[in-house]
Design a protein around this motif. Sequence first.
Motif, PDB file in Angstrom:
ATOM      1  N   LEU A 154      10.148   5.993  -2.628  1.00 20.12           N
ATOM      2  CA  LEU A 154       8.808   5.436  -3.302  1.00 20.12           C
ATOM      3  C   LEU A 154       8.465   6.499  -4.418  1.00 20.12           C
ATOM      4  O   LEU A 154       7.901   6.103  -5.251  1.00 20.12           O
ATOM      5  N   LEU A 155       8.337   7.750  -4.189  1.00 18.19           N
ATOM      6  CA  LEU A 155       7.935   8.840  -4.999  1.00 18.19           C
ATOM      7  C   LEU A 155       8.784   8.666  -6.208  1.00 18.19           C
ATOM      8  O   LEU A 155       8.205   8.830  -7.418  1.00 18.19           O
TER       9      LEU A 155
ATOM     10  N   GLN B  60       3.014   1.605 -12.749  1.00 20.70           N
ATOM     11  CA  GLN B  60       2.052   2.119 -11.922  1.00 20.70           C
ATOM     12  C   GLN B  60       0.947   0.786 -11.754  1.00 20.70           C
ATOM     13  O   GLN B  60       0.369   0.764 -10.526  1.00 20.70           O
TER      14      GLN B  60
ATOM     15  N   GLY C 224      10.683  -0.698  -5.465  1.00 25.62           N
ATOM     16  CA  GLY C 224       9.507  -0.337  -5.930  1.00 25.62           C
ATOM     17  C   GLY C 224       9.360  -0.072  -7.376  1.00 25.62           C
ATOM     18  O   GLY C 224       8.537   0.875  -7.854  1.00 25.62           O
TER      19      GLY C 224
ATOM     20  N   TYR D 220       1.712  -1.849  -8.971  1.00 29.08           N
ATOM     21  CA  TYR D 220       1.469  -1.516  -7.544  1.00 29.08           C
ATOM     22  C   TYR D 220      -0.245  -1.182  -7.519  1.00 29.08           C
ATOM     23  O   TYR D 220      -0.669  -1.570  -6.353  1.00 29.08           O
ATOM     24  N   ARG D 221      -0.500  -0.821  -8.451  1.00 29.81           N
ATOM     25  CA  ARG D 221      -2.239  -0.299  -8.293  1.00 29.81           C
ATOM     26  C   ARG D 221      -3.050  -1.675  -7.975  1.00 29.81           C
ATOM     27  O   ARG D 221      -3.971  -1.644  -7.336  1.00 29.81           O
TER      28      ARG D 221
ATOM     29  N   PHE E  74      -2.563  -4.142  -5.954  1.00 28.93           N
ATOM     30  CA  PHE E  74      -2.272  -4.470  -4.468  1.00 28.93           C
ATOM     31  C   PHE E  74      -3.340  -4.054  -3.778  1.00 28.93           C
ATOM     32  O   PHE E  74      -3.455  -3.074  -3.180  1.00 28.93           O
TER      33      PHE E  74
ATOM     34  N   GLU F 258       5.225  12.846   1.878  1.00 28.70           N
ATOM     35  CA  GLU F 258       5.355  12.813   0.521  1.00 28.70           C
ATOM     36  C   GLU F 258       4.655  14.279  -0.073  1.00 28.70           C
ATOM     37  O   GLU F 258       4.404  14.260  -1.436  1.00 28.70           O
TER      38      GLU F 258
ATOM     39  N   MET G 268       3.237 -11.046  -5.482  1.00 31.31           N
ATOM     40  CA  MET G 268       4.178 -10.044  -5.147  1.00 31.31           C
ATOM     41  C   MET G 268       5.328  -9.685  -5.757  1.00 31.31           C
ATOM     42  O   MET G 268       6.026  -8.740  -6.072  1.00 31.31           O
TER      43      MET G 268
ATOM     44  N   ALA H 234       1.966   5.855  -3.009  1.00 33.95           N
ATOM     45  CA  ALA H 234       2.963   7.075  -3.455  1.00 33.95           C
ATOM     46  C   ALA H 234       2.829   7.256  -4.789  1.00 33.95           C
ATOM     47  O   ALA H 234       3.115   8.147  -5.489  1.00 33.95           O
TER      48      ALA H 234
ATOM     49  N   GLN I 105       0.666  -1.353   0.149  1.00 34.74           N
ATOM     50  CA  GLN I 105      -0.019  -0.069   0.162  1.00 34.74           C
ATOM     51  C   GLN I 105       0.862   1.175   0.028  1.00 34.74           C
ATOM     52  O   GLN I 105       0.579   2.517  -0.500  1.00 34.74           O
TER      53      GLN I 105
ATOM     54  N   GLN J 162       3.559   1.932  -1.595  1.00 29.49           N
ATOM     55  CA  GLN J 162       4.030   2.242  -3.025  1.00 29.49           C
ATOM     56  C   GLN J 162       2.727   2.397  -3.568  1.00 29.49           C
ATOM     57  O   GLN J 162       2.700   3.344  -4.623  1.00 29.49           O
ATOM     58  N   LYS J 163       1.610   1.835  -3.630  1.00 29.81           N
ATOM     59  CA  LYS J 163       0.446   1.943  -4.149  1.00 29.81           C
ATOM     60  C   LYS J 163      -0.106   3.414  -4.001  1.00 29.81           C
ATOM     61  O   LYS J 163      -0.192   4.398  -5.024  1.00 29.81           O
TER      62      LYS J 163
ATOM     63  N   ALA K 146       2.243  10.700  -6.631  1.00 25.03           N
ATOM     64  CA  ALA K 146       3.472  11.041  -7.665  1.00 25.03           C
ATOM     65  C   ALA K 146       2.605  11.744  -8.970  1.00 25.03           C
ATOM     66  O   ALA K 146       3.008  12.713  -9.560  1.00 25.03           O
TER      67      ALA K 146
ATOM     68  N   LEU L  78      10.714   6.285  -7.160  1.00 26.23           N
ATOM     69  CA  LEU L  78      10.593   4.906  -7.938  1.00 26.23           C
ATOM     70  C   LEU L  78       9.263   4.982  -9.029  1.00 26.23           C
ATOM     71  O   LEU L  78       9.458   4.460 -10.017  1.00 26.23           O
ATOM     72  N   SER L  79       8.384   5.517  -8.444  1.00 28.13           N
ATOM     73  CA  SER L  79       6.871   5.351  -9.396  1.00 28.13           C
ATOM     74  C   SER L  79       7.044   6.319 -10.502  1.00 28.13           C
ATOM     75  O   SER L  79       6.382   5.961 -11.395  1.00 28.13           O
ATOM     76  N   GLN L  80       7.884   7.203 -10.519  1.00 23.83           N
ATOM     77  CA  GLN L  80       7.935   7.974 -11.874  1.00 23.83           C
ATOM     78  C   GLN L  80       9.378   7.711 -12.523  1.00 23.83           C
ATOM     79  O   GLN L  80       9.571   8.626 -13.626  1.00 23.83           O
TER      80      GLN L  80
END
Lengths: 288, 258
Positions: B132-133, B252, B160, B255-256, B258, A213, B210, A181, A176, A178-179, A185, B135-137
């Motif tokens: 985390l931010l 994206q 991530g 992770y979305r 989960f 964040e 996972m 985050a 969650q 990372q989700k 972002a 990594l997501s972008q």
Amino acid sequence: MKLYEKANTLSERVVKVDPQADERVPEGIYRRCPRCQTVFAAAQMDQYQTCPQCEYGFRLAAAARLAWLVDTAEPFDQDLQTKDPLAFPGYPTKVAQAQARTGLNDAVWTGQATIADTTFYLAIMDPTFIMGSLGTITGEKLTRLIERATAQRQPVVIYTASGGARMQEGIHSLMQMQKVAGALAQHHAAGLLSIVVLTDPTTGGVTASFAMEADLTLAEPRSLVGFAGRRVIEQTTHEQIAHDLQQAENVLRHGFIDQIVPRAEQRTVLVQLLKMGGRQDDANNDSC
Amino acid sequence: MTQTMTAAEVVKAARSDQKVTGPELINGLVTDFFELHGDRLGSDDPAIIGGIGRFHGQPLTVIATNRGATPEEKMATHFGCPSPGGYRKARRLMEQAAHFHRPVLCLVNTPGAYPGQTAEENGQGAAIAQNLLTLSQLPVPVLTVIFGEGGSGGALALAGGDEVWMLAHSTYSILSPEGFASILWKDSRKADQAAELMQLTPTALKQAGMIEGIIPEPRDHQKVIAAIDKVIAPRLQALQQLTVPALLAKRQQRYRKF
Ligand SMILES: [Zn+2]
């Protein structure tokens, strides 16, 4: 990330040192501030539930905070239910009890809200729902809220209050972080404003993700804000740590909080920041 | 081999002193490795080793956790528990990799982020959160191999990205089984029972969706390195075929769900 450990809070430690303290302070008539130890008549407390001596904000259920924070509130995603991914013994019962107690489906209230005609998307974590821990549905509600805010080009305000990860959901809880985050972002990349208000307690996996964040980071006076639990730190380092190490004022001194804002000022401050803090070409800034 | 191990046995194997180390993996997988120190904010955490090198001839950024070999190194790295400066060094190198369009390989074996007074004061939570931010972008492929313990947010801060692979004798969990048992049952001796429940073994994690897959782990370290190479070389190549928007959308989505 350690689950926020109840016995490590200042309040619990005080109770431990003096087990009779609670008995001498009848619940409902007198309250004892867990930060400054002042005992005062409960009737002295205003609607904000703050200590008259030091402004510490007592822990609030999401519904209690919503009552004084906003003028209108339209909730989202109230029907999502956790799937108990580890088949953890006793967990469904624990969730059902927390739901009955709080009126929430999981540890966060989300929805669209207004303060004095300023519209924004709002999340309020509930520290009384399994210690505000980050379960799959907690993360899902936050993610959907932020995604909606991005689609509608709206700012988001998130009130954090959490013991950290939801242990009973194991690795699913970790994901969650990372989700949420990822959603934040994208919201940020769209040029939209996010504000976090750290409340007592904000710890563990929540501190290590969306609590830290946002574009603007506020906190309530004397709230506990930290990553690792006090006992974990002391056991690992074999050192007694400073009593105020994880107090918001100290976290601000180290550069991680923009400003401490007492509850009585939060409506005014949020409206000011929502109007001024984002891009001026977005509709919200001059909505009237 | 893994199929016959209990979760508690996998936990024990993941913590074994005999395991391949971060520096060994870097030297085995990457040629011309050049270490890059520091977070540019006042610290250089030895618990994270980062740098550039060549993987099958092509430049890449590699970031590995380091538990240290000597007693002094173990103390300095807090037995492989990174400090905020370590996560910020990793983040700096990730952004540098994006700037120069090279993929990132993260190699993770950590009990978790270091819990200490200085780490708290320096924003351990914020350091992980910012990773985390980022990594997501991050507009380049990021592939992670967990080769021992994948401890909680301290591991997620390096995991991530696009794909996460695990050695057969490794774990990935929200906290240690001892901590889990102690918090939920007030009894750290129930760690073995906790391990079974937590879905922390590669097999359980693969089943739960996972991770992308499990890499066999023979006793010989050279063979472990070869096994990792065999898996990640085609995966990195495949990820590099994607356009940046496709890569980020796929990440994206990872992770979305989960
Ligand atoms: Zn007080």
